[in-house]
Design an enzyme around this catalytic site. Structure first.
Site, PDB file in Angstrom:
ATOM      1  N   GLY A 278       0.824  -1.196   0.000  1.00 12.16           N
ATOM      2  CA  GLY A 278       0.000   0.000   0.000  1.00 12.16           C
ATOM      3  C   GLY A 278       0.858   1.245   0.000  1.00 12.16           C
ATOM      4  O   GLY A 278       2.082   1.164   0.076  1.00 12.16           O
ATOM      5  N   VAL A 279       0.227   2.398  -0.123  1.00 10.26           N
ATOM      6  CA  VAL A 279       0.987   3.642  -0.144  1.00 10.26           C
ATOM      7  C   VAL A 279       1.265   4.116   1.283  1.00 10.26           C
ATOM      8  O   VAL A 279       0.670   3.631   2.231  1.00 10.26           O
ATOM      9  CB  VAL A 279       0.247   4.754  -0.922  1.00 10.26           C
ATOM     10  CG1 VAL A 279       0.373   4.502  -2.404  1.00 10.26           C
ATOM     11  CG2 VAL A 279      -1.195   4.866  -0.496  1.00 10.26           C
ATOM     12  N   GLY A 280       2.186   5.065   1.406  1.00  7.86           N
ATOM     13  CA  GLY A 280       2.420   5.682   2.701  1.00  7.86           C
ATOM     14  C   GLY A 280       3.798   5.381   3.261  1.00  7.86           C
ATOM     15  O   GLY A 280       4.575   4.633   2.668  1.00  7.86           O
ATOM     16  N   ASN A 281       4.059   5.978   4.390  1.00 10.91           N
ATOM     17  CA  ASN A 281       5.414   5.934   4.933  1.00 10.91           C
ATOM     18  C   ASN A 281       5.788   4.584   5.533  1.00 10.91           C
ATOM     19  O   ASN A 281       6.937   4.157   5.440  1.00 10.91           O
ATOM     20  CB  ASN A 281       5.589   7.050   5.967  1.00 10.91           C
ATOM     21  CG  ASN A 281       5.617   8.422   5.285  1.00 10.91           C
ATOM     22  OD1 ASN A 281       6.193   8.561   4.201  1.00 10.91           O
ATOM     23  ND2 ASN A 281       4.973   9.401   5.882  1.00 10.91           N
ATOM     24  N   GLU A 303      -0.458  -2.013  -6.800  1.00 14.90           N
ATOM     25  CA  GLU A 303      -1.204  -0.911  -7.382  1.00 14.90           C
ATOM     26  C   GLU A 303      -0.291   0.220  -7.800  1.00 14.90           C
ATOM     27  O   GLU A 303      -0.437   0.824  -8.845  1.00 14.90           O
ATOM     28  CB  GLU A 303      -2.157  -0.344  -6.331  1.00 14.90           C
ATOM     29  CG  GLU A 303      -3.546  -0.837  -6.400  1.00 14.90           C
ATOM     30  CD  GLU A 303      -4.349  -0.328  -5.231  1.00 14.90           C
ATOM     31  OE1 GLU A 303      -5.183  -1.094  -4.754  1.00 14.90           O
ATOM     32  OE2 GLU A 303      -4.158   0.817  -4.796  1.00 14.90           O
ATOM     33  N   ILE A 373      -6.164   1.576   9.922  1.00 10.11           N
ATOM     34  CA  ILE A 373      -6.442   2.571  10.950  1.00 10.11           C
ATOM     35  C   ILE A 373      -6.452   1.907  12.315  1.00 10.11           C
ATOM     36  O   ILE A 373      -5.842   2.382  13.258  1.00 10.11           O
ATOM     37  CB  ILE A 373      -7.768   3.299  10.658  1.00 10.11           C
ATOM     38  CG1 ILE A 373      -7.586   4.214   9.437  1.00 10.11           C
ATOM     39  CG2 ILE A 373      -8.248   4.091  11.867  1.00 10.11           C
ATOM     40  CD1 ILE A 373      -8.863   4.876   8.936  1.00 10.11           C
ATOM     41  N   ASN A 393      -9.987   7.824   3.877  1.00 11.10           N
ATOM     42  CA  ASN A 393      -9.779   7.785   2.428  1.00 11.10           C
ATOM     43  C   ASN A 393     -10.752   6.777   1.810  1.00 11.10           C
ATOM     44  O   ASN A 393     -11.786   7.162   1.293  1.00 11.10           O
ATOM     45  CB  ASN A 393      -8.331   7.428   2.100  1.00 11.10           C
ATOM     46  CG  ASN A 393      -7.360   8.466   2.643  1.00 11.10           C
ATOM     47  OD1 ASN A 393      -7.704   9.632   2.772  1.00 11.10           O
ATOM     48  ND2 ASN A 393      -6.166   8.046   2.985  1.00 11.10           N
ATOM     49  N   GLY A 397      -7.468  -0.700  -2.897  1.00 13.92           N
ATOM     50  CA  GLY A 397      -7.251  -2.068  -3.330  1.00 13.92           C
ATOM     51  C   GLY A 397      -6.942  -3.028  -2.199  1.00 13.92           C
ATOM     52  O   GLY A 397      -6.660  -4.194  -2.453  1.00 13.92           O
ATOM     53  N   LYS A 417      -2.181   9.882  17.819  1.00 18.79           N
ATOM     54  CA  LYS A 417      -2.474  11.087  18.600  1.00 18.79           C
ATOM     55  C   LYS A 417      -1.727  11.077  19.944  1.00 18.79           C
ATOM     56  O   LYS A 417      -2.332  11.252  21.020  1.00 18.79           O
ATOM     57  CB  LYS A 417      -3.982  11.223  18.862  1.00 18.79           C
ATOM     58  CG  LYS A 417      -4.819  11.345  17.587  1.00 18.79           C
ATOM     59  CD  LYS A 417      -5.102  12.790  17.216  1.00 18.79           C
ATOM     60  CE  LYS A 417      -5.857  12.844  15.897  1.00 18.79           C
ATOM     61  NZ  LYS A 417      -5.642  14.072  15.162  1.00 18.79           N
TER      62      LYS A 417
END
Lengths: 516, 516
Positions: A278-281, A303, A373, A393, A397, A417
């Site tokens: 997946g995307v992201g850091n 993807e 999440i 979001n 996929g 948080k």
């Protein structure tokens, strides 16, 4: 940038079909062809390959209409997320009535969660077949970015493919944006499969490895349907990535330890299986970790091609990557476009119905690594909602890959948080991936391998391995009290009056932890 | 029935492999070969084709051990549900430590929910590949019912295939039950596909229509692995079906109206698409309705062949049915076995990894019709749990079909327990099928077509079309108050302190409705 800025030579080089050159116009003129109430299919996937001029002109047209007291909204269908010039601008103009299948724009998100825009969150592999089947109604116009038009009218795709083939096929009319910023060197790096059909006419898709070519490098479009061509010279979104933080590095290390353990146990080949990320850091950190790992000859069927995968191709660790879009930082984009030949033959971009196809994912057996999440103790995963009601979001996929993977991993830091949110909760406030689709959960605390476990042993393991120490006792206490007789049954023991109380407490106090 | 009861002629006719005849023994002797702590893979799918003698002997052995103060439990893997002589007997003997992938036995269910047995509820398509990959550990022994053994050792399958191929392949040792009750006429009605592999060696599965043969009629097993053969003469479970009640008839009518509407709109072919139908009375009522409908030349690609489908084949409405098991009433079984030639060439039984394969389901584009326990207003479906904690049966194949179907339907009466339970709730107490996988919800009240809708319009439609009038106002009130500001966001507006309160009220008072 307006049409006037392009020399005849530059225009002819990019738009080689003579007849179509007569359809060149400004973005403003093209936007005039889009009417209120239209369904509009646009290109774009993770900030790549989206149209960059017509949406802005359309937004201006909407704002003018609204100022004159006239309604002007459209249904907006894309590949996935786009950029401020598309999603952001149209949302700011309050011009989107219905959005599908994925978004990540803050203005869009705020409008959806304020009740001002409808959003249908979908599996990305479902979009093209359902649109073809007519389940979403008619697609009035497609707005598609291309890198060029061949003399015979075939189209050179850009940095994403997404649903472009489908929108071009099913739209009543087509507006093309020819983007001079997009490298002409992209020609040949796409594999557009034209073998999809509606049932009962579907045939096996003969792809067995990430590098297989099953289609052709170009998109087709009936020239009769093309009502406007707009020239642009504008870059993709290209968001920067932050360097991996400590939590991401720890998550990456847990993943790599697990892979090594599985190879040793004979449950994974020495070069692993095709990677989906997946995307992201966190995803990028895992890829960075794999790039430093002892694994070699890896492949990816995913993807989105991110910086981390680009680095792995550069280092030789990754021999091939199949994706539907690039999602690169400005630096990586710069490197990629100036070193395209280094990646030719090692990267293919495909339609998202192929990159995300359950047939192909199940066949090739991915290692599917996606962010989440939150997860609950029983292994259900929430990828989309904050506190049950607010969409972040979308599922993208992740479901296509998790359900059909060889092993599906979901990753998150154990808290958010500043510790006020635990990402391991008694019950997820929204379910995107059920217990049946989640084999491994990873946080910076550790990795919980849930394969073959029943719910209660799963819960013990998730708490022990993944929960943050600040929340571990409270989770165990919940499970113990449910098991001791508070729950109506002991298969998936829940205390219904408490199961979502952590989320409720956060909504009320800003902290999942009990005070005092 | 003991081995002594079979004449040499009958034995030779069923067990044609001479060497294997030397392995004939009693069920008690065979059960001695199963040791505490073993993982045991048994045949059986929806009460068909399960071993009928060895499990009872094993249960007796377990009870004797327990009486002597010695532990004796095994891990039990099957195709799906079995029968009292298998699941029931072993559970009564407290002899199952871990059960997968599906069960529907009352004794098993009670033990699971009392915390006395672990149960891993799984997608049926996941079982064979994950077992092959070694994710559940070693399979020590397989106990498989067959209809006969050919001279070369190939095995004639019976009324279910399930995971038999996989258990025979991966088990260290094999015990066969040769059941003389099973018709030898079943020979040739199976299609056992031996082309599955672990990644990266998987190839396309070249099946494009329910009637395609891609395998062979027999199961293989290395004779060296066969440690015992037990002869039986015992019938399958064959539970009776109740005639369709009024609610089921109404649900069936809504479905047929919808199909007609879709054909008219050009979104379905005139002979529909391959039918998948879950088990149970509602499913049978829908099939009975289709048998009276104007549709012709229908096909089925499903898990289980029920009475309703048999009737459709008899009437000529259904030209072909592919399944992994029969699940017939005693009367239908009688008809089927005495008229086998009427069904030859119109019925095939396949391994469940093929009947439920996402590749094939997505390709052929099923109409997937499954029962549910409850749905929430946003279209999430619970197929497995009562009041969040207590497991009923399991997800079975519903996820395999719903996710990959052309259209996925979930059906239930709108209330249960004489109106004390609403099957439409604010939030499901357990999620098995997420909003992304549920296109149509049907109750006796009506049919909610959710395709392309965002969550709030979905909720309005589900309440209007599907909820029972007694609960409609309370659901609308929940939604309205959540939208009016009670929820943290308006995409999927939930009041977290109330979302599961209906279930909690039922646990406390026996009624979801508020008193007074």
């Amino acid at each position: 940038m307006t049409t006037q800025a392009f020399t005849p030579e530059a225009t002819q080089a990019r738009i080689q079909h003579e007849g179509l050159r007569s359809k060149i116009m400004t973005a403003e003129q093209a936007a005039e062809l889009i009417q209120p109430g239209f369904n509009v299919g646009m290109s774009g996937f993770t900030g790549s390959g989206y149209p960059k001029a017509v949406p802005l002109a359309l937004a201006a047209r909407m704002e003018a209409a609204h100022a004159a007291g006239k309604p002007f909204r459209v249904g907006l269908w894309t590949g996935a997320s786009t950029a401020p010039e598309l999603d952001g601008a149209l949302a700011k103009a309050e011009g989107i009535s219905m959005r599908l299948p994925y978004q990540s724009d803050p203005t869009v998100r705020n409008q959806i969660n304020a009740g001002g825009m409808f959003y249908s969150d979908m599996h990305l592999s479902h979009v093209a077949p359902m649109a073809w089947a007519g389940f979403f109604g008619r697609l009035n116009v497609a707005v598609i970015e291309v890198a060029g038009i061949l003399p015979d009218g075939r189209l050179i795709p850009t940095t994403s493919v997404g649903n472009n083939k489908t929108w071009l096929d099913i739209a009543d009319h087509v507006i093309l944006e020819v983007n001079h910023w997009q490298s002409t060197g992209l020609e040949g790096m796409h594999d557009i499969y034209y073998g999809t059909r509606l049932p009962p006419h579907r045939q096996p898709i003969m792809l067995t490895a990430p590098h297989d070519r099953i289609g052709e490098p170009y998109l087709h479009c009936d020239p009769e349907k093309i009502i406007a061509i707009v020239q642009t010279d504008a870059h993709d979104r290209n968001s920067p990535f932050s360097p991996p933080d400590e939590n991401s590095r720890l998550i990456a290390q847990h993943m790599i330890d697990f892979f090594q353990h599985e190879v040793k146990a004979g449950r994974l080949p020495a070069n692993l299986l095709p990677l989906q990320s997946g995307v992201g850091n966190i995803a990028n950190a895992v890829l960075a970790g794999l790039n430093e790992s002892p694994f070699n000859n890896m492949t990816a069927y995913t993807e989105v091609l991110q910086d981390g995968m680009l680095e792995m191709i550069k280092s030789g660790k990754l021999t091939f990557a199949s994706a539907t879009a690039l999602s690169l930082s400005p630096e990586a984009t710069q490197y990629f476009t100036t070193h395209l030949d280094e990646f030719r033959g090692r990267v293919l971009l495909r339609p998202q119905e192929i990159s995300n196809h359950p047939e192909l994912i199940r066949r090739m057996g991915m290692l599917a690594m996606n962010a989440m999440i939150e997860a609950d103790i029983y292994g259900n995963v929430n990828s989309t909602h904050l506190m049950g009601s607010t969409v972040m979001n979308g599922i993208g996929g992740s479901g296509d890959f998790a359900r059909n993977a060889y092993i599906s991993f979901f990753m998150s830091p154990s808290t958010a948080k500043g510790g006020a949110i635990s990402c391991i909760v008694p019950m997820v406030s929204h379910t995107d991936h059920t217990e049946h689709d989640v084999q491994v959960i990873v946080t910076e605390q550790g990795l919980a391998d849930l394969r073959g476990l029943a719910p209660v042993p799963r819960a013990r393991r998730v708490i022990e391995k993944c929960a943050h120490p600040d929340y571990r006792d409270a989770l165990t206490d919940y499970l113990d009290r449910a098991l001791a007789g508070g729950a109506p049954g002991k298969h998936t023991p829940h205390l219904l009056q408490e199961s979502l109380s952590w989320h409720q407490r956060f909504v009320q106090t800003g902290d999942m932890r009990k005070k005092g």
